[in-house]
Design an enzyme around this catalytic site. Structure first.
Site, PDB file in Angstrom:
ATOM      1  N   LYS A 187       0.820  -1.216   0.000  1.00 42.28           N
ATOM      2  CA  LYS A 187       0.000   0.000   0.000  1.00 42.28           C
ATOM      3  C   LYS A 187       0.850   1.261   0.000  1.00 42.28           C
ATOM      4  O   LYS A 187       0.615   2.191  -0.800  1.00 42.28           O
ATOM      5  CB  LYS A 187      -0.939  -0.001   1.214  1.00 42.28           C
ATOM      6  CG  LYS A 187      -1.807   1.260   1.341  1.00 42.28           C
ATOM      7  CD  LYS A 187      -2.671   1.461   0.099  1.00 42.28           C
ATOM      8  CE  LYS A 187      -3.409   2.804   0.112  1.00 42.28           C
ATOM      9  NZ  LYS A 187      -4.447   2.875   1.129  1.00 42.28           N
TER      10      LYS A 187
ATOM     11  N   LYS B  14       0.172  12.011   3.856  1.00 39.71           N
ATOM     12  CA  LYS B  14       0.630  11.451   5.144  1.00 39.71           C
ATOM     13  C   LYS B  14       1.298  10.098   4.951  1.00 39.71           C
ATOM     14  O   LYS B  14       2.203   9.731   5.715  1.00 39.71           O
ATOM     15  CB  LYS B  14      -0.512  11.390   6.153  1.00 39.71           C
ATOM     16  CG  LYS B  14      -1.670  10.471   5.820  1.00 39.71           C
ATOM     17  CD  LYS B  14      -1.592   9.154   6.532  1.00 39.71           C
ATOM     18  CE  LYS B  14      -2.840   8.309   6.289  1.00 39.71           C
ATOM     19  NZ  LYS B  14      -2.707   6.935   6.829  1.00 39.71           N
TER      20      LYS B  14
ATOM     21  N   PHE C 230      -2.606   9.475 -14.043  1.00 41.30           N
ATOM     22  CA  PHE C 230      -1.851  10.204 -13.021  1.00 41.30           C
ATOM     23  C   PHE C 230      -0.764  11.093 -13.627  1.00 41.30           C
ATOM     24  O   PHE C 230       0.147  11.513 -12.931  1.00 41.30           O
ATOM     25  CB  PHE C 230      -1.258   9.249 -11.974  1.00 41.30           C
ATOM     26  CG  PHE C 230      -2.291   8.704 -11.028  1.00 41.30           C
ATOM     27  CD1 PHE C 230      -2.546   9.335  -9.818  1.00 41.30           C
ATOM     28  CD2 PHE C 230      -3.033   7.586 -11.347  1.00 41.30           C
ATOM     29  CE1 PHE C 230      -3.514   8.859  -8.951  1.00 41.30           C
ATOM     30  CE2 PHE C 230      -4.016   7.096 -10.495  1.00 41.30           C
ATOM     31  CZ  PHE C 230      -4.251   7.726  -9.294  1.00 41.30           C
ATOM     32  N   LEU C 231      -0.880  11.386 -14.914  1.00 36.47           N
ATOM     33  CA  LEU C 231       0.017  12.355 -15.537  1.00 36.47           C
ATOM     34  C   LEU C 231      -0.752  13.620 -15.910  1.00 36.47           C
ATOM     35  O   LEU C 231      -0.570  14.169 -16.993  1.00 36.47           O
ATOM     36  CB  LEU C 231       0.671  11.752 -16.798  1.00 36.47           C
ATOM     37  CG  LEU C 231       1.892  10.865 -16.596  1.00 36.47           C
ATOM     38  CD1 LEU C 231       2.473  10.447 -17.950  1.00 36.47           C
ATOM     39  CD2 LEU C 231       2.972  11.553 -15.768  1.00 36.47           C
TER      40      LEU C 231
ATOM     41  N   CYS D 221      -4.665  10.411   2.488  1.00 34.49           N
ATOM     42  CA  CYS D 221      -3.806   9.249   2.227  1.00 34.49           C
ATOM     43  C   CYS D 221      -2.423   9.624   1.702  1.00 34.49           C
ATOM     44  O   CYS D 221      -1.439   9.517   2.422  1.00 34.49           O
ATOM     45  CB  CYS D 221      -4.508   8.301   1.250  1.00 34.49           C
ATOM     46  SG  CYS D 221      -5.963   7.501   1.930  1.00 34.49           S
TER      47      CYS D 221
END
Length: 475
Positions: free
Chosen positions: A208, A267, A253-254, A264
């Protein structure tokens, strides 16, 4: 199968409802009485598409109940999912494990028969081992229990879908018995073809945090490229499209913009850094510090660009902010980049009005300074500049011609690169975006802008300008 889910925040409420949805008898546990009462009545305490329907369906069917009693939970089931929060500690970058430890400390002495404790919270590597020691020290004589780790991979706004149709299941176990029990829990998902990876707890814990670190790296990489594009006059969207055609990279994610936030990614990468230092391998992940810095810098760049758009000072300017949540399809404002930018603009003297489809109540609690408005067009009335900070679908479909009629000056800062610059500029807007070429300078004093509006937005619009080339008299 009987299960308990301990902690009914975002992760726990979704997991409990979805486990009931696939046929288990589920008991949700929390110390917050009001939250328990709301969930028992079928009301989700936060916005998540699809969750209210399965809450109502399964509470009415009797498969899903809620309680504040750990003792009731210990007697109810033999598999207990731990879904409490692991926030950043106030005194360091490390994760605060007090809530996870409190669950183990409270549950272990109440167990009267063999049990499996299954962690789902995001935790530092090595947590399962330390929790196992805590639990063993508190178990009654003759009672056998073990701890496994089964990390969650939920996306806010898609959490129900991600639980019922996950792209993978990771089972971190120390015995075949624990793996068999978890496979029984997830049997409907496994029959549907969900990939399942059985491994040791340490690897499961790392999956994760490694995944979140990789995603954060990808986001900050393209945001760094956006700053280079601004300096070089290049276009980061076209750059990302070209990179995305490479199968080794991919386009997801670009998307350059304001950066990541929420409860999330920020941190988790900081906790990973802290844990790596504890393991004396801090140098191996030291690049994550720069990833964090780049992400925070996007907020500064956005405020700077907003200030440039209104002539160098935000003091006394009316600013409309579109978006308060850290991402669309959520009411979560934890570490929201949009709210961070809003707070700084307020601090610089701007008069700010914020709109968000779902997050206004939460935003108002965190940041009481601005005005909040439930109507997006009214929020933009008499604005000297509009800031698009969260990429809600309804903002992408706004009519720029209609909006131009209510603002004082048609200036838009698209901090998410989600609006079509050609359409907005054709409607007379001076639009800027991070990492995209600046438009041709606005016409001079007294000139008028006449444009042809494509497809759904009509045929023509005239926007006269006086004094400040983009400013109009207040309406």
């Amino acid at each position: 199968m009987r299960l308990t889910v301990i902690g009914t925040g975002y992760l726990g409420a979704v997991h409990a409802a979805c486990m009931a949805e696939i046929g288990h008898d589920v008991l949700g546990v929390d110390t917050d009485t009001r939250k328990i009462e709301a969930l028992a009545a079928g009301r989700a305490p936060f916005f998540e598409p699809g969750l209210p329907e399965i809450l109502i369906r399964n509470t009415q069917a009797g498969r899903l109940r809620f309680t504040t009693s750990l003792e009731e939970a210990a007697n109810f089931a033999d598999a207990h999912f731990v879904c409490v929060g692991t926030p950043q500690r106030a005194d360091s970058l490390a994760a605060d494990l007090r809530h996870v430890e409190a669950v183990v400390d409270g549950l272990a002495p109440l167990l009267t028969r063999e049990a499996l404790i299954v962690g789902k919270s995001t935790v530092p590597v090595g947590t399962t081992r330390s929790l196992s020691r805590r639990m063993t020290a508190r178990l009654r004589p003759g009672v056998d229990a073990e701890v496994a780790w089964n990390p969650e991979f939920l996306r806010e706004g898609f959490a129900v879908q991600d639980t019922l149709c996950p792209d993978r299941l990771v089972l971190g176990v120390t015995s075949s018995r624990a793996e068999e029990r978890l496979r029984e829990v997830y049997a409907p998902l496994l029959r549907a073809g969900t990939p399942c990876i059985g491994t040791d707890p340490a690897t499961a814990e790392l999956v994760k945090v490694a995944a979140n670190s990789f995603l954060a790296t990808k986001i900050s990489f393209i945001n760094a490229m956006a700053e280079v594009c601004d300096a070089a006059g290049a276009d980061v969207v076209t750059l990302a499209d070209a990179l995305g055609h490479d199968a080794r990279i991919g386009r997801r994610f670009l998307s350059a913009g304001l950066g990541f936030g929420g409860g999330c990614l920020p941190k988790d990468i900081r906790a990973f850094l802290a844990r790596a230092e504890e393991l004396q391998v801090g140098e191996a992940v030291s690049f994550l510090r720069q990833i964090d810095r780049i992400n925070q810098h996007q907020r500064v760049r956005t405020v700077d660009l907003a200030r440039q758009l209104v002539g160098g000072s935000l003091d006394g300017r009316r600013v409309a902010v579109l978006g308060a949540t850290f991402k669309p399809d959520s009411d979560d404002v934890r570490d929201s980049p949009a709210l961070a930018v809003t707070a700084e603009i307020v601090a610089q003297g701007a008069e700010v009005v914020v709109h968000d489809p779902e997050g206004l109540d939460n935003a108002r609690e965190v940041l009481p300074g601005p005005a909040y408005c439930t109507d997006v067009v009214k929020a933009c009335e008499d604005a000297d500049v509009v800031l698009h900070l969260t990429e809600w679908c309804q903002y992408r479909t706004l009519d720029p011609v209609e909006l131009a009629e209510v603002v004082r000056a048609p200036r838009m800062l698209d901090a998410r690169n989600a609006l079509d610059p050609a359409i907005w500029r054709a409607a007379g807007w001076h639009l800027r975006a991070l990492g995209r070429p600046a438009p041709v300078p606005a016409p001079g004093h007294g000139d008028a802008i006449r444009v042809t509006i494509p497809h759904a937005f009509g045929t023509a619009c005239t926007a006269p300008t006086t004094g400040d080339p983009l400013s109009r008299a207040p309406k």
